[in-house]
Write an enzyme that holds these catalytic residues in place. Structure first.
Site, mmCIF file in Angstrom:
data_model
loop_
_atom_site.group_PDB
_atom_site.id
_atom_site.type_symbol
_atom_site.label_atom_id
_atom_site.label_comp_id
_atom_site.label_asym_id
_atom_site.label_seq_id
_atom_site.Cartn_x
_atom_site.Cartn_y
_atom_site.Cartn_z
ATOM 1 N N TYR A 77 -8.951 -53.184 79.935
ATOM 2 C CA TYR A 77 -8.775 -52.925 78.638
ATOM 3 C C TYR A 77 -7.314 -52.359 78.748
ATOM 4 O O TYR A 77 -7.017 -51.300 79.535
ATOM 5 C CB TYR A 77 -9.621 -51.941 77.934
ATOM 6 C CG TYR A 77 -9.222 -51.348 76.594
ATOM 7 C CD1 TYR A 77 -9.041 -52.692 75.778
ATOM 8 C CD2 TYR A 77 -8.824 -50.192 76.259
ATOM 9 C CE1 TYR A 77 -8.653 -52.216 74.190
ATOM 10 C CE2 TYR A 77 -8.641 -49.720 75.030
ATOM 11 C CZ TYR A 77 -8.409 -50.814 73.960
ATOM 12 O OH TYR A 77 -8.075 -50.321 72.577
ATOM 13 N N ASP A 102 -1.676 -50.401 84.852
ATOM 14 C CA ASP A 102 -2.014 -49.538 83.650
ATOM 15 C C ASP A 102 -2.842 -48.512 84.016
ATOM 16 O O ASP A 102 -3.843 -48.653 84.414
ATOM 17 C CB ASP A 102 -2.908 -50.383 82.537
ATOM 18 C CG ASP A 102 -3.268 -49.656 81.508
ATOM 19 O OD1 ASP A 102 -3.101 -48.684 81.404
ATOM 20 O OD2 ASP A 102 -3.862 -50.357 80.575
ATOM 21 N N LYS A 140 -3.505 -40.806 78.065
ATOM 22 C CA LYS A 140 -4.277 -39.790 78.354
ATOM 23 C C LYS A 140 -4.159 -38.350 78.841
ATOM 24 O O LYS A 140 -3.502 -37.696 78.163
ATOM 25 C CB LYS A 140 -5.684 -40.381 78.998
ATOM 26 C CG LYS A 140 -6.232 -41.690 78.215
ATOM 27 C CD LYS A 140 -7.672 -42.152 78.535
ATOM 28 C CE LYS A 140 -8.023 -43.254 77.591
ATOM 29 N NZ LYS A 140 -7.949 -44.602 77.792
HETATM 30 C C1 LIG Z 1 -7.481 -45.882 76.863
HETATM 31 C C2 LIG Z 1 -6.766 -46.834 77.541
HETATM 32 C C3 LIG Z 1 -5.796 -47.620 76.839
HETATM 33 C C4 LIG Z 1 -5.322 -47.388 75.482
HETATM 34 O O1 LIG Z 1 -4.832 -46.067 75.149
HETATM 35 P P1 LIG Z 1 -4.951 -45.701 73.680
HETATM 36 O O2 LIG Z 1 -4.160 -44.182 73.649
HETATM 37 O O3 LIG Z 1 -6.380 -45.517 73.456
HETATM 38 O O4 LIG Z 1 -4.363 -46.670 72.690
HETATM 39 C C5 LIG Z 1 -4.950 -48.510 77.521
HETATM 40 N N1 LIG Z 1 -5.277 -48.888 79.008
HETATM 41 C C6 LIG Z 1 -6.411 -48.005 79.543
HETATM 42 C C7 LIG Z 1 -6.489 -48.720 80.961
HETATM 43 C C8 LIG Z 1 -6.948 -47.139 78.745
HETATM 44 O O5 LIG Z 1 -8.121 -46.615 79.425
#
Ligand SMILES: *Cc1c(COP(=O)(O)O)cnc(C)c1O
Length: 442
Positions: A151, A246, A279
């Site tokens: 994701y 990511d 995060k």
């Molecule tokens: C949480 C997450 C996102 C999205 O971040 P948001 O602040 O919820 O938009 C993107 N990539 C990864 C790997 C994530 O865990």
């Protein structure tokens, strides 16, 4: 405002959920909070402190979500709270640059050697979307590769999953995403070297970037294998595509230098071309970032032709929260202690399951963990999305509710990772193992 408030019987989770559903779609502002995967009524959280949260009914939980990762110090860490109070008193937002943005950029760059410049944004979605645009702008190519089960936020081009098995050109997983928008998104199976080789052999010169969660936390907890990461690096370099890590979840969570520092120990000289953070760097405030070499980042407006902007980007309160968090987690020994605690939790869960005769395997890195109810004892950790989804969902759901009833708040879906904070005590971990034993035997 009414001068008197009606008699204050505390609202139940049930009543709040009913009320929420009248004014908010599904009663929640982010779908997974709705408990759809596990069933039941979401807990409305009234407050949190350290490793604990209390719901609207006053029930206390040991929190293993930590706001889905950000709360690595636990809730309400005094130094962070103090930094936020001070920043808020100086102003919420100016729409003009501040020194704190420089400090945060400098801190990120000092901790992540692959990053020479960063841009701050407000969410992981925004960061991932911007990184993708920059990769396309920089390479002048359209095609992108992502992996099933990863994701990267809900930007249209990234909201695609693969058909099972073979690589397929994008089928949107969400309604409202035109096929035209995702026709450049190639989705491959995680940890599948043959598919990767095949994709690059067929269209390597058209691929702008490969985006990956290096340790995937959106399909529970699945590590990219070392040969897979190595091959990714080779192929991207060979074909002029950018490798984007990511690290919204793994950054400053699995190690101070993120997952890329974990792989750099196993693959000498390893670096991604671009990194996406979120995060933990906001410490619970809306803050995210993407970064790369100066050469790549100079393609971004106002220096270059790739546009990207944000009214609240680099927000002064969020940057204060992030900086104070980074300062605490940079203390010597922080990750060693966190990793040891997280390993003891996974061992505790595995032990409880073994005693109850239930096949369970787990894994962790730093303060991030996952566990799976596998088919039989001796089954290893799942390596990709289909094998994660083949684990025992019904048992997970029973376990989730058993733990919730016993005051342990796990992520409400088998495809989510869990998080331990510095505030969790050895007693919390032991209590969690006991609860797991009771829940599995019940
Ligand atoms: C949480 C997450 C996102 C999205 O971040 P948001 O602040 O919820 O938009 C993107 N990539 C990864 C790997 C994530 O865990």
């Amino acid at each position: 405002m009414p001068s008197t408030t009606p008699s204050s019987t505390p609202a139940t989770n049930e009543a709040l959920f009913a009320r929420a559903q009248r004014v908010i779609p599904g009663g929640v502002n982010s779908p997974v909070r709705a408990f759809r995967a596990v069933g039941g009524t979401p807990r409305f959280i009234a407050r949190a402190d350290g490793a604990y949260m209390w719901d609207a009914e006053g029930k206390k939980y040991i929190d293993y979500i930590g706001s889905w990762g950000p709360m690595i110090l636990g809730h309400g860490h005094p130094a962070v709270l103090d930094a936020v109070h001070k920043a808020a008193a100086d102003g919420f937002s100016f729409g003009a640059p501040t020194e704190r943005e420089i400090e945060l950029a400098e801190a990120i760059i000092a901790l992540v050697p692959s990053v020479e410049q960063v841009r701050l944004v407000s969410s992981g979605t925004e960061a991932g979307m911007s990184a993708l645009r920059l990769a396309r702008g920089y390479t002048g190519r359209n095609k992108i590769i992502k992996f099933e089960g990863c994701y990267h936020g809900h930007a249209d081009a990234l909201l695609v999953k693969a058909g099972s098995g073979l690589a397929t050109f994008g089928h949107p997983t969400s309604a409202g995403v035109p096929a035209d928008v995702v026709k450049h998104t190639l989705v491959l199976e995680y940890n599948n070297l043959a598919q990767l080789d095949e994709a690059f052999a067929a269209q390597g010169s058209e691929i702008a970037c490969v985006m990956i969660e290096p340790i995937a936390g959106n399909m529970n907890f699945v590590r990219a294998s070392v040969p897979f990461v190595k091959r990714l690096r080779e192929l991207c370099t060979q074909h002029g595509a950018l490798l984007i890590f990511d690290e919204v979840m793994t950054g400053f969570r699995v190690a101070l230098g993120g997952a890329q520092s974990v792989y750099a120990k196993l693959i000498p000289g390893f670096k991604p071309d671009m990194s996406v953070f979120g995060k933990v760097i906001g410490g619970g405030m809306p803050l995210a970032a993407f970064g790369a070499s100066r050469e790549v980042m100079s393609r971004l407006a106002p220096l270059g032709p790739v546009y990207q902007a944000g009214t609240l980007s680099g927000n002064p309160v969020a940057t204060a929260c992030g900086l104070a968090t980074l300062k605490e987690i940079s203390r010597p020994g922080f990750y060693e202690a966190l990793a040891a605690k997280t390993r003891s939790l996974v061992k505790g869960l595995e032990g409880a399951a073994r005693d109850a005769g239930v096949p369970l395997v787990g894994d962790s890195e730093g303060g991030m963990f996952g566990f799976f109810f596998v088919a039989q004892p001796g089954d290893g950790l799942p390596q990709n999305y289909p094998s994660v989804m083949a684990t025992d969902q019904a048992r997970f759901n029973r376990f989730f509710h058993g733990m919730l009833d016993r005051g342990v708040y796990l992520a409400p879906a088998l495809y989510e990772a869990g998080f331990v904070s510095a505030a969790h005590s050895a007693d919390d971990i032991a209590a969690t193992s006991r609860a797991a034993g009771d829940a599995l035997r019940a």
